[in-house]
Every structure is written in structure tokens, then in C-alpha cells.
Motif scaffolding. Sequence first.
Motif, mmCIF file in Angstrom:
data_model
loop_
_atom_site.group_PDB
_atom_site.id
_atom_site.type_symbol
_atom_site.label_atom_id
_atom_site.label_comp_id
_atom_site.label_asym_id
_atom_site.label_seq_id
_atom_site.Cartn_x
_atom_site.Cartn_y
_atom_site.Cartn_z
ATOM 1 N N THR A 180 0.805 -1.213 0.000
ATOM 2 C CA THR A 180 0.000 0.000 0.000
ATOM 3 C C THR A 180 0.842 1.268 0.000
ATOM 4 O O THR A 180 0.639 2.164 -0.823
ATOM 5 C CB THR A 180 -0.920 0.002 1.241
ATOM 6 N N ARG A 181 1.801 1.341 0.920
ATOM 7 C CA ARG A 181 2.535 2.609 1.039
ATOM 8 C C ARG A 181 3.388 2.878 -0.197
ATOM 9 O O ARG A 181 3.501 4.020 -0.632
ATOM 10 C CB ARG A 181 3.362 2.639 2.319
ATOM 11 N N GLY A 182 3.944 1.811 -0.791
ATOM 12 C CA GLY A 182 4.744 1.996 -2.002
ATOM 13 C C GLY A 182 3.901 2.528 -3.141
ATOM 14 O O GLY A 182 4.285 3.476 -3.829
ATOM 15 N N LEU A 183 2.718 1.941 -3.319
ATOM 16 C CA LEU A 183 1.830 2.379 -4.397
ATOM 17 C C LEU A 183 1.418 3.823 -4.193
ATOM 18 O O LEU A 183 1.347 4.613 -5.128
ATOM 19 C CB LEU A 183 0.559 1.514 -4.405
ATOM 20 N N MET A 184 1.130 4.180 -2.946
ATOM 21 C CA MET A 184 0.688 5.557 -2.671
ATOM 22 C C MET A 184 1.804 6.556 -2.901
ATOM 23 O O MET A 184 1.568 7.644 -3.413
ATOM 24 C CB MET A 184 0.202 5.671 -1.240
ATOM 25 N N ASP A 185 3.012 6.169 -2.512
ATOM 26 C CA ASP A 185 4.135 7.082 -2.738
ATOM 27 C C ASP A 185 4.332 7.283 -4.229
ATOM 28 O O ASP A 185 4.654 8.379 -4.682
ATOM 29 C CB ASP A 185 5.409 6.526 -2.098
ATOM 30 N N TRP A 186 4.114 6.229 -4.988
ATOM 31 C CA TRP A 186 4.256 6.304 -6.444
ATOM 32 C C TRP A 186 3.195 7.242 -7.036
ATOM 33 O O TRP A 186 3.433 7.916 -8.043
ATOM 34 C CB TRP A 186 4.133 4.888 -7.012
ATOM 35 N N MET A 187 2.019 7.323 -6.386
ATOM 36 C CA MET A 187 0.917 8.119 -6.925
ATOM 37 C C MET A 187 1.141 9.619 -6.850
ATOM 38 O O MET A 187 0.516 10.388 -7.582
ATOM 39 C CB MET A 187 -0.387 7.795 -6.180
ATOM 40 N N GLY A 188 2.001 10.041 -5.950
ATOM 41 C CA GLY A 188 2.231 11.484 -5.837
ATOM 42 C C GLY A 188 1.281 12.144 -4.846
ATOM 43 O O GLY A 188 1.085 11.640 -3.762
ATOM 44 N N PHE A 189 0.669 13.255 -5.185
ATOM 45 C CA PHE A 189 -0.204 14.079 -4.331
ATOM 46 C C PHE A 189 0.585 14.846 -3.268
ATOM 47 O O PHE A 189 1.760 14.577 -3.041
ATOM 48 C CB PHE A 189 -1.305 13.240 -3.667
ATOM 49 N N ARG A 190 -0.135 15.770 -2.633
ATOM 50 C CA ARG A 190 0.525 16.617 -1.636
ATOM 51 C C ARG A 190 0.677 15.854 -0.322
ATOM 52 O O ARG A 190 -0.302 15.389 0.256
ATOM 53 C CB ARG A 190 -0.328 17.863 -1.374
ATOM 54 N N LYS A 191 1.919 15.732 0.135
ATOM 55 C CA LYS A 191 2.162 14.901 1.314
ATOM 56 C C LYS A 191 2.644 15.717 2.507
ATOM 57 O O LYS A 191 3.319 16.711 2.357
ATOM 58 C CB LYS A 191 3.231 13.860 1.004
ATOM 59 N N GLU A 192 2.263 15.241 3.685
ATOM 60 C CA GLU A 192 2.782 15.807 4.934
ATOM 61 C C GLU A 192 3.199 14.628 5.800
ATOM 62 O O GLU A 192 2.655 13.523 5.658
ATOM 63 C CB GLU A 192 1.687 16.591 5.661
ATOM 64 N N TYR A 193 4.142 14.866 6.703
ATOM 65 C CA TYR A 193 4.636 13.765 7.532
ATOM 66 C C TYR A 193 4.461 14.086 9.009
ATOM 67 O O TYR A 193 4.604 15.226 9.432
ATOM 68 C CB TYR A 193 6.110 13.502 7.219
ATOM 69 N N ILE A 194 4.141 13.053 9.783
ATOM 70 C CA ILE A 194 4.046 13.230 11.228
ATOM 71 C C ILE A 194 4.900 12.141 11.881
ATOM 72 O O ILE A 194 4.724 10.954 11.604
ATOM 73 C CB ILE A 194 2.576 13.089 11.700
ATOM 74 N N ASP A 195 5.846 12.555 12.712
ATOM 75 C CA ASP A 195 6.689 11.580 13.409
ATOM 76 C C ASP A 195 5.933 10.974 14.576
ATOM 77 O O ASP A 195 5.186 11.664 15.262
ATOM 78 C CB ASP A 195 7.946 12.271 13.946
ATOM 79 N N TYR A 196 6.119 9.698 14.775
ATOM 80 C CA TYR A 196 5.531 9.086 15.974
ATOM 81 C C TYR A 196 6.419 7.948 16.430
ATOM 82 O O TYR A 196 7.272 7.474 15.690
ATOM 83 C CB TYR A 196 4.108 8.618 15.713
ATOM 84 N N VAL A 197 6.212 7.559 17.672
ATOM 85 C CA VAL A 197 6.996 6.450 18.211
ATOM 86 C C VAL A 197 6.127 5.203 18.172
ATOM 87 O O VAL A 197 4.998 5.195 18.665
ATOM 88 C CB VAL A 197 7.442 6.752 19.659
ATOM 89 N N TYR A 198 6.650 4.184 17.553
ATOM 90 C CA TYR A 198 5.938 2.914 17.412
ATOM 91 C C TYR A 198 5.910 2.246 18.772
ATOM 92 O O TYR A 198 6.950 1.897 19.326
ATOM 93 C CB TYR A 198 6.737 2.062 16.425
ATOM 94 N N GLY A 199 4.726 2.119 19.341
ATOM 95 C CA GLY A 199 4.610 1.570 20.688
ATOM 96 C C GLY A 199 4.773 0.063 20.715
ATOM 97 O O GLY A 199 5.063 -0.568 19.707
ATOM 98 N N ASN A 200 4.550 -0.510 21.915
ATOM 99 C CA ASN A 200 4.579 -1.966 22.005
ATOM 100 C C ASN A 200 3.200 -2.513 21.706
ATOM 101 O O ASN A 200 2.204 -1.835 21.898
ATOM 102 C CB ASN A 200 4.989 -2.408 23.409
ATOM 103 N N ARG A 201 3.168 -3.735 21.242
ATOM 104 C CA ARG A 201 1.890 -4.408 21.031
ATOM 105 C C ARG A 201 1.144 -4.537 22.349
ATOM 106 O O ARG A 201 1.755 -4.811 23.371
ATOM 107 C CB ARG A 201 2.154 -5.837 20.562
ATOM 108 N N LEU A 202 -0.181 -4.348 22.324
ATOM 109 C CA LEU A 202 -0.953 -4.506 23.556
ATOM 110 C C LEU A 202 -1.010 -5.971 23.954
ATOM 111 O O LEU A 202 -1.031 -6.314 25.121
ATOM 112 C CB LEU A 202 -2.367 -3.968 23.348
ATOM 113 N N ALA A 203 -1.063 -6.848 22.964
ATOM 114 C CA ALA A 203 -1.097 -8.293 23.230
ATOM 115 C C ALA A 203 -0.796 -9.011 21.934
ATOM 116 O O ALA A 203 -0.759 -8.406 20.877
ATOM 117 C CB ALA A 203 -2.476 -8.700 23.743
#
Length: 327
Positions: A180-203
Motif C-alpha cells: 500500500t505505502r509503495g503504491l501511494m508514494d508512487w501516486m504522488g499528491f501533496r504529502k505531509e509527515y508526522i513523526d511518531y513512536v511505534y509503541g509496544n503491542r498490547l497483546a
Amino acid sequence: MSKKISFVVPIYNEVDAFDDFYRKMLAPELAKLKYDYELILVDDGSKDGSLELVQGIAEADKRVKVLRFSRNFGKEVALTAGMREAVGDAIMTMDADGQQPPELIPKFIEKWEQGAEIVIGVRGRFEKHGLVAKIGSKMFYKILGAMGVKDTVPGSTDFRLIDRCVADEYNRLTEHGRITRGLMDWMGFRKEYIDYVYGNRLAGKPSYNFKKLFGLAIDSFISLSTTPLLVFGVIGLFITFASLVLGIFVIIEQFMLGDPIGLKWTGPTCLSIFVAFLVGLVLISQAVSALYISHIHAETQGRPLYIIDRKQSRNLHEGKAPKTTTK
Ligand code: UDP
Ligand code: MG
């Protein structure tokens, strides 16, 4: 008419994690939204009671929709199915295990309100990763970049929000080996980025192991670029060119000028140069036919992308999802 936001969550054997995630993290955030919303839970053929859990949630709340696959088709396909079902003016995708913090939803929406068409969550750059994962992901983006897909920010994840116009375009793509993300990046459009910290799995345990990730990487290389095929064509070109130059040199030096440098070319040497020339031609023609095959391959895959178990699904739009709504 007020705007609506669709949330799409793929779920595969997440009975423990999703229960917690929904009640403690996601539902409180959704309740605070100033927009109307729908929550599309795509059950990717779970075998652990996740289906009953999400069906229960959907019974109690009509804004929650359940799309049940007839078997496990993988997260990428689940995301696609959810996006095709979504009717919102913006669509946000996130994992079911709580690793992507829903507190950030308002930030994603804010960027969208400011005009971004794709808002991408980028995994914290200072996070600690295992060495293998680190090297693996570095290599992935390096190779992707070398293959001409330059528009991918390392660490981009599926924690993202897309505008309706992006979704409409995305939904028209029919290829199967998709990331999904590769295809979307290929599509273009106006992009913005938000940094986040990948948490731990709840279970539970992550279902993406090294083998699956490797397969996914190969899929995205093949679907996003024909460079691997061309590499051999380029090698062929090089061999052909070099042997041609050498061959001409031999003809002039030995046969026309009578070997003034005294190199004493023998029959087998001349033959080797000629064979190298032919090998080069074979590599080039292989690359050319491989390109044709890759095009035919892309055109002919007409199988349905997934099969929905209609009996198990809930509150679907039954194909009546609108094609376009203006923002
Ligand atoms: N998932 C899915 N189908 C699969 C594997 C995973 O829908 O075949 C979902 C899973 O339930 C979760 C998300 O995809 O919501 C991410 O999966 P996981 O946590 O295993 O991956 P990771 O956190 O390592 O990216
Ligand atoms: Mg996860």
C-alpha cells in the motif's frame, strides 16, 4: 453536509489486543472528533474470536462496519478492501494492535484540513530497532531509491490519512502483488509527515515475520519498477559494445595493418570475442522480451483481488459507496 472520516483497521488474530485498543485508546479518540465518522474493521480471516468481537462492536454501534474475508488474504489486501468500502471525505488507516497512537488522529486531521492530501506517519527516527530490522529497512529504501522510486521517506508506515481524491485513484489500481505505502508514494499528491513512536503491542504476536517481509519487499520492487529486468539488458549492452570495439580493433590491427604491435591474435581468441558479442545480444533480447512479458503479466491478472464472505460481514454499503464526493 458535514464531512465524514473513515477509519480502516485490518485485523488478523488480534482478539486480545484489539479489545483493549478499541475500548481504551481508539473509541475515546473517536468520541472527541468534530466530524462524523465510520470505523471499518476488516477481519482478514481471523481464527481466534476476533470476528465475534468486532461483530459485537458493530451490533452496538452502526458507525462500525465489519468486512470479513473468507480467508487470510494479508494486510495489504485488507487495507485495500477497507479503502474501497470507505465513503468518508478522508480515510485513515491504522493497525489493530495499539502500536500506532490514536492520540495523534487530530494532528493528522489538522494537516488534512490545511490541504495535505496524504498525511503519513513516520516511525520515530530515534527508536531502537533490532540490527537485522535496521539493516533490512535501510537496504529496502536504498534499493527502492536506486530503482527510481525516490519519493519514499524511510520509516513511512501505513499509519496514514488520505483524502477522498487519493482514495478514488488508489481504488482504481488493480494490481495484486501490492504494498500500500509503495503504491501511494508512487501516486504522488501533496504529502505531509508526522513523526511518531511505534509503541509496544498490547497483546499477541506480530504476524509479519522475516520471510513475509522479504516477500513484501520483493513484491514492491517488482510492482514498482522494471529495473531488475533492465540490469541484465544493460550488462548485455556493455558486453556487446565492448566485444564490438575489441573485434573491430582486431580486424584493423591484425588483418588490415598486419599486426604492427605484435599481439598475435589467435583463432580461438577471435572466436571468444565473437561469442562474447553474441552473448551480449542474447542478454539484450532477453531483457526486451522480459519487458514485454512484464507488461502482459500486468495486463492479464484479472482474478478478483479478494473474496468477501458476505454472510459474515456487517453494515456494508453493498457496492453503493460513492465514487467521488467533493471536499
Ligand atoms: N494483519 C492483517 N493480516 C495479516 C497480518 C496482519 O490484517 O495477514 C494486521 C494486523 O492485525 C495488524 C496489522 O496488520 O492490525 C499489522 O500487523 P503486525 O502487528 O503483525 O505487523 P507489524 O506491527 O510488525 O508491522
Ligand atoms: Mg504491529
